[in-house]
Design an enzyme around this catalytic site. Structure first.
Site, short mmCIF file in Angstrom:
data_model
loop_
_atom_site.label_atom_id
_atom_site.label_comp_id
_atom_site.label_asym_id
_atom_site.label_seq_id
_atom_site.Cartn_x
_atom_site.Cartn_y
_atom_site.Cartn_z
N ASN A 39 0.82 -1.19 -0.14
CA ASN A 39 -0.06 0.16 0.09
C ASN A 39 0.98 1.31 0.03
OD1 ASN A 39 -0.37 2.09 2.60
ND2 ASN A 39 0.03 -0.19 3.26
N PHE A 52 -2.10 7.95 4.30
CA PHE A 52 -3.02 8.23 5.75
C PHE A 52 -4.31 9.02 5.06
CE2 PHE A 52 0.81 9.05 8.92
CZ PHE A 52 1.04 7.68 8.84
N SER A 60 5.09 4.90 8.98
CA SER A 60 4.66 4.59 7.93
C SER A 60 5.65 5.17 6.69
CB SER A 60 3.09 5.29 7.47
OG SER A 60 2.68 5.29 6.15
N ASN A 97 4.66 6.06 3.59
CA ASN A 97 3.92 6.60 2.79
C ASN A 97 3.37 8.16 2.77
OD1 ASN A 97 3.48 4.36 1.43
ND2 ASN A 97 2.00 3.62 2.73
N THR A 98 4.22 8.78 4.04
CA THR A 98 4.04 10.10 4.21
C THR A 98 5.56 10.75 4.22
OG1 THR A 98 2.19 10.11 5.57
CG2 THR A 98 3.73 12.19 5.72
N LYS A 115 4.71 3.50 17.43
CA LYS A 115 4.68 2.17 16.37
C LYS A 115 6.13 2.41 15.57
CE LYS A 115 1.95 -0.42 13.06
NZ LYS A 115 0.46 -0.74 12.51
N THR A 137 5.46 -4.53 14.18
CA THR A 137 6.13 -3.45 13.50
C THR A 137 5.05 -2.87 12.37
OG1 THR A 137 6.75 -4.79 11.62
CG2 THR A 137 8.50 -4.80 13.43
N ASN A 138 5.60 -2.02 11.82
CA ASN A 138 4.72 -1.23 10.47
C ASN A 138 5.18 -2.07 9.30
OD1 ASN A 138 3.31 0.56 8.99
ND2 ASN A 138 3.49 2.16 10.36
#
Length: 359
Positions: free
Chosen positions: A129, A133, A198, A200-201, A237, A265-266
């Site tokens: 993915n 967010f 994450s 993705n940011t 996290k 974990t992430n």
């Protein structure tokens, strides 16, 4: 008669795998939300698919699992990312998850990254993915949680809230951004999770450095406590891609600030499938390694939630043996279907009972 698992497997292989992954997720989300809205449909789901309450009340069942002062029906909960806006909590509990971690929620509403942004990696039983967010923002989610908590079923549900940085917020203002979300959401949360991992940011994982992370965690704890008039359990996290020394640094900060624990974990960026993070089976071994390292550094008093590659009760047992108090999953739910969480939590509780009998 075919089992529930085999029927879902047939549906997945013939229909769902041919459907855009995000479109399929939204269709499932609508069904879970609708089923959770009404007591009769929740009871039907609980009786046919979840069945965790019956298992926990059976003769010889293990003592209730208690975390953050709440009794849980089993160790397996929903990982953040599945229910971003707190729409599916009651449906997910009816399906057999012992707790639901909603989010990631940001201070401001945001659409996330451009589509397509959710992909199956079927050969590896994984998901990729790059959602970014996407969520309704902390104010809207808080209103929904407030309504949820005013109901008997909603008050009984164990709900964690995962918070992240709004994309447009500069890194220098990250602490204030996280604190706003914490202040708004903490009154409705059994625990908060600070997501700095994450992929993705842009720049978010840089906040795992302790110099950047310290003011964020301090601000979140202070804002959450002030808004809730209690000590709110706050966890951080972390990414599986952190070095072992990086993990130790974060754990040392958790200890220094007397936070509640760590979620490990992430998703991982160590893959060859394009941009974004991968979850599911490829994470299994590294997630266990990080959980074991966190537990060794953190001691027994803090809470560790293990996430990554959990597909069955044996994986739950292995994650708990590594040091996790609770376990979460997302990808396996997609691949295994609606009967999966209840089945795994029942098997996990049976394992607890056998272990207690041997002791």
């Amino acid at each position: 008669m075919p089992s529930q698992h085999s029927l879902y497997d047939l549906l997945y292989r013939t229909v769902l795998v041919r459907t855009d992954a995000e479109r399929a997720h939204h269709a499932a989300a609508l069904a879970i939300e609708a089923a959770g809205r009404f007591a009769p449909t929740r009871a039907l789901l609980g009786a046919t698919l979840g069945r965790t309450a019956a298992a926990s009340e059976a003769p010889g069942a293990a003592a209730p699992l208690t975390v953050f002062g709440r009794h849980l029906t089993g160790p397996l909960g929903t990982a953040a990312g599945f229910d971003k806006d707190a729409r599916m909590v009651l449906g997910l509990v009816a399906l057999g998850f012992s707790h639901v971690e909603i989010g990631t929620v940001t201070a401001q509403a945001q659409p996330g990254n451009d589509r397509p942004r959710l992909f199956r990696v079927v050969a590896e039983r994984a998901l990729r993915n790059r959602m970014g967010f996407n969520n309704a923002g902390c104010d809207a989610v808080a209103l929904r949680l407030a309504r949820l908590r005013r109901t008997r079923a909603g008050a009984a549900a164990v709900v964690g809230v995962n918070i992240g940085k709004t994309k447009v917020t500069p890194a220098d203002d990250a602490a204030a951004d996280y604190a706003r979300s914490a202040r708004t959401l903490a009154p409705y949360a059994d625990y908060l999770v600070v997501n700095v991992s994450s992929p993705n940011t842009p720049g978010l994982r840089d906040l795992q450095a302790t110099s950047a992370l310290r003011p964020i965690l301090q601000g979140v704890q202070e804002a959450a406590d002030a808004a809730s008039h209690r000590r709110v359990p706050v966890l951080v996290k972390i990414a599986p891609d952190l070095s072992d020394d990086g993990v130790r640094d974060v754990v040392a900060l958790v200890t220094e600030l007397d936070l509640a624990g760590v979620v490990a974990t992430n998703t991982t960026i160590r893959h060859d499938h394009g941009d974004g993070g991968v979850s599911g089976a490829p994470l299994r071994m590294r997630a266990r390694e990080v959980v074991a390292l966190v537990r060794a550094e953190l001691g027994r008093e803090k809470v560790v939630i293990g996430v990554g590659g959990v597909e069955d009760a044996a994986d739950v047992a292995a994650m708990r043996a590594a040091g996790a108090d609770l376990v979460q999953a997302y990808s396996a739910f997609v691949y295994r279907g609606p009967a999966w969480p209840g089945r795994v939590n029942r098997a996990a509780r049976a394992g607890f009972s056998r272990a207690a009998a041997r002791a």
